[in-house]
Scaffold this active site. Structure first.
Site, PDB file in Angstrom:
ATOM      1  N   ASP A  30      16.420  52.598 -28.462  1.00 34.77           N
ATOM      2  CA  ASP A  30      17.354  51.461 -28.702  1.00 34.77           C
ATOM      3  C   ASP A  30      16.642  50.308 -29.941  1.00 34.77           C
ATOM      4  O   ASP A  30      15.381  50.482 -29.824  1.00 34.77           O
ATOM      5  CB  ASP A  30      17.440  50.610 -27.197  1.00 34.77           C
ATOM      6  CG  ASP A  30      18.619  49.358 -27.549  1.00 34.77           C
ATOM      7  OD1 ASP A  30      19.442  49.755 -26.939  1.00 34.77           O
ATOM      8  OD2 ASP A  30      18.279  48.379 -28.234  1.00 34.77           O
ATOM      9  N   ASN A  87      27.187  49.315 -19.417  1.00 35.44           N
ATOM     10  CA  ASN A  87      27.716  48.036 -19.524  1.00 35.44           C
ATOM     11  C   ASN A  87      29.251  48.464 -19.924  1.00 35.44           C
ATOM     12  O   ASN A  87      29.773  49.228 -20.816  1.00 35.44           O
ATOM     13  CB  ASN A  87      26.987  47.308 -20.377  1.00 35.44           C
ATOM     14  CG  ASN A  87      25.667  46.991 -20.076  1.00 35.44           C
ATOM     15  OD1 ASN A  87      25.229  46.829 -18.945  1.00 35.44           O
ATOM     16  ND2 ASN A  87      24.885  46.770 -21.219  1.00 35.44           N
ATOM     17  N   GLN A  94      28.724  44.696 -22.684  1.00 31.44           N
ATOM     18  CA  GLN A  94      28.992  45.813 -23.659  1.00 31.44           C
ATOM     19  C   GLN A  94      29.121  44.998 -25.002  1.00 31.44           C
ATOM     20  O   GLN A  94      30.122  44.329 -25.340  1.00 31.44           O
ATOM     21  CB  GLN A  94      30.151  46.801 -23.488  1.00 31.44           C
ATOM     22  CG  GLN A  94      30.124  47.959 -24.401  1.00 31.44           C
ATOM     23  CD  GLN A  94      31.389  48.843 -23.834  1.00 31.44           C
ATOM     24  OE1 GLN A  94      32.186  48.338 -22.916  1.00 31.44           O
ATOM     25  NE2 GLN A  94      31.556  50.234 -24.542  1.00 31.44           N
ATOM     26  N   VAL A  96      28.600  47.523 -27.975  1.00 29.20           N
ATOM     27  CA  VAL A  96      28.901  48.820 -28.689  1.00 29.20           C
ATOM     28  C   VAL A  96      29.978  49.575 -28.111  1.00 29.20           C
ATOM     29  O   VAL A  96      29.817  49.983 -26.984  1.00 29.20           O
ATOM     30  CB  VAL A  96      27.832  49.618 -29.371  1.00 29.20           C
ATOM     31  CG1 VAL A  96      28.088  50.903 -29.928  1.00 29.20           C
ATOM     32  CG2 VAL A  96      26.749  48.802 -30.150  1.00 29.20           C
ATOM     33  N   HIS A 100      27.837  54.362 -23.742  1.00 31.79           N
ATOM     34  CA  HIS A 100      26.233  54.848 -23.516  1.00 31.79           C
ATOM     35  C   HIS A 100      25.694  54.575 -22.465  1.00 31.79           C
ATOM     36  O   HIS A 100      26.121  53.623 -21.612  1.00 31.79           O
ATOM     37  CB  HIS A 100      25.695  54.122 -24.731  1.00 31.79           C
ATOM     38  CG  HIS A 100      25.940  52.930 -24.645  1.00 31.79           C
ATOM     39  ND1 HIS A 100      27.123  52.373 -25.561  1.00 31.79           N
ATOM     40  CD2 HIS A 100      25.320  51.739 -24.552  1.00 31.79           C
ATOM     41  CE1 HIS A 100      26.988  51.030 -25.479  1.00 31.79           C
ATOM     42  NE2 HIS A 100      25.952  50.610 -24.740  1.00 31.79           N
ATOM     43  N   HIS A 102      21.929  53.315 -20.969  1.00 31.11           N
ATOM     44  CA  HIS A 102      20.711  52.848 -21.259  1.00 31.11           C
ATOM     45  C   HIS A 102      19.834  53.556 -20.384  1.00 31.11           C
ATOM     46  O   HIS A 102      19.853  53.425 -18.986  1.00 31.11           O
ATOM     47  CB  HIS A 102      20.618  51.392 -21.118  1.00 31.11           C
ATOM     48  CG  HIS A 102      21.613  50.539 -22.017  1.00 31.11           C
ATOM     49  ND1 HIS A 102      21.001  49.840 -22.981  1.00 31.11           N
ATOM     50  CD2 HIS A 102      22.737  50.466 -22.106  1.00 31.11           C
ATOM     51  CE1 HIS A 102      22.106  49.115 -23.745  1.00 31.11           C
ATOM     52  NE2 HIS A 102      23.128  49.461 -23.008  1.00 31.11           N
TER      53      HIS A 102
HETATM   54  P1  AMP Z   1      25.637  47.353 -24.797  1.00 33.78           P
HETATM   55  O1  AMP Z   1      25.292  46.184 -25.034  1.00 33.78           O
HETATM   56  O2  AMP Z   1      25.551  48.071 -23.606  1.00 33.78           O
HETATM   57  O3  AMP Z   1      26.699  47.788 -25.617  1.00 33.78           O
HETATM   58  O4  AMP Z   1      24.534  48.337 -25.641  1.00 33.78           O
HETATM   59  C1  AMP Z   1      24.349  48.598 -26.907  1.00 33.78           C
HETATM   60  C2  AMP Z   1      22.887  48.606 -27.474  1.00 33.78           C
HETATM   61  O5  AMP Z   1      22.776  49.128 -28.665  1.00 33.78           O
HETATM   62  C3  AMP Z   1      21.886  47.520 -27.324  1.00 33.78           C
HETATM   63  O6  AMP Z   1      21.029  47.704 -26.484  1.00 33.78           O
HETATM   64  C4  AMP Z   1      21.715  47.259 -28.885  1.00 33.78           C
HETATM   65  O7  AMP Z   1      20.152  46.901 -29.049  1.00 33.78           O
HETATM   66  C5  AMP Z   1      21.652  48.584 -29.321  1.00 33.78           C
HETATM   67  N1  AMP Z   1      21.922  48.975 -30.682  1.00 33.78           N
HETATM   68  C6  AMP Z   1      22.724  48.188 -31.838  1.00 33.78           C
HETATM   69  N2  AMP Z   1      22.492  48.846 -32.950  1.00 33.78           N
HETATM   70  C7  AMP Z   1      21.636  49.975 -32.836  1.00 33.78           C
HETATM   71  C8  AMP Z   1      21.274  50.930 -33.681  1.00 33.78           C
HETATM   72  N3  AMP Z   1      21.467  50.732 -35.166  1.00 33.78           N
HETATM   73  N4  AMP Z   1      20.235  51.836 -33.327  1.00 33.78           N
HETATM   74  C9  AMP Z   1      19.828  51.919 -31.914  1.00 33.78           C
HETATM   75  N5  AMP Z   1      20.402  50.927 -31.071  1.00 33.78           N
HETATM   76  C10 AMP Z   1      21.054  50.087 -31.633  1.00 33.78           C
END
Ligand code: AMP
Length: 114
Positions: A30, A87, A94, A96, A100, A102
């Site tokens: 992450d 999430n 959430q 992204v 996924h 974590h």
């Molecule tokens: P969520 O908030 O559960 O959708 O998690 C998305 C995660 O993606 C967050 O913990 C971000 O820090 C992570 N994230 C966003 N952009 C990137 C990236 N380019 N490379 C790695 N992790 C990322």
């Protein structure tokens, strides 16, 4: 539909610190870690949210979890412990919209989460 950020990582269009890959799953660190170990396990095939999962995805989700647990064992912290969390949508936090899991480890994690 335009590619998700994570599909761009799968396709090597943007960089990531990749720690595991197989035919269907990719895992990378992450970018904003919340624990000493914070890795995201994603299916290569984009699915927007947990709500979009169906019967056809049962095997894929099993493989996703198994990839994470095997990686935790291989890294040597599985017996000490870790957390898998996914999430969903706004209230779940959430950000992204490509599902996924974590994997968080390396410190005592609090419960309940914020
Ligand atoms: P969520 O908030 O559960 O959708 O998690 C998305 C995660 O993606 C967050 O913990 C971000 O820090 C992570 N994230 C966003 N952009 C990137 C990236 N380019 N490379 C790695 N992790 C990322």
């Amino acid at each position: 539909m335009s590619d998700t950020l994570f599909t761009k990582i799968v396709n090597r269009e943007i960089p990531a610190d990749i720690v595991y890959e197989d035919d269907e799953v990719l895992a990378f660190r992450d970018i904003a870690p919340k624990a000493p170990v914070h890795v995201l396990f994603i299916p290569k095939r984009a699915i927007a949210t947990l709500n979009d999962l169906g019967e056809a995805d049962v095997l894929l989700i099993g493989k996703l979890i198994l990839a994470a647990t095997r990686w935790a064992k291989a890294q040597g912290f599985a017996d000490k412990g870790y957390r898998l969390v996914s999430n969903c949508n706004r209230d779940g936090g959430q950000t992204v919209f490509h599902i996924h899991v974590h994997l968080l480890a390396g410190r005592m994690l609090e419960w309940p989460p914020g």
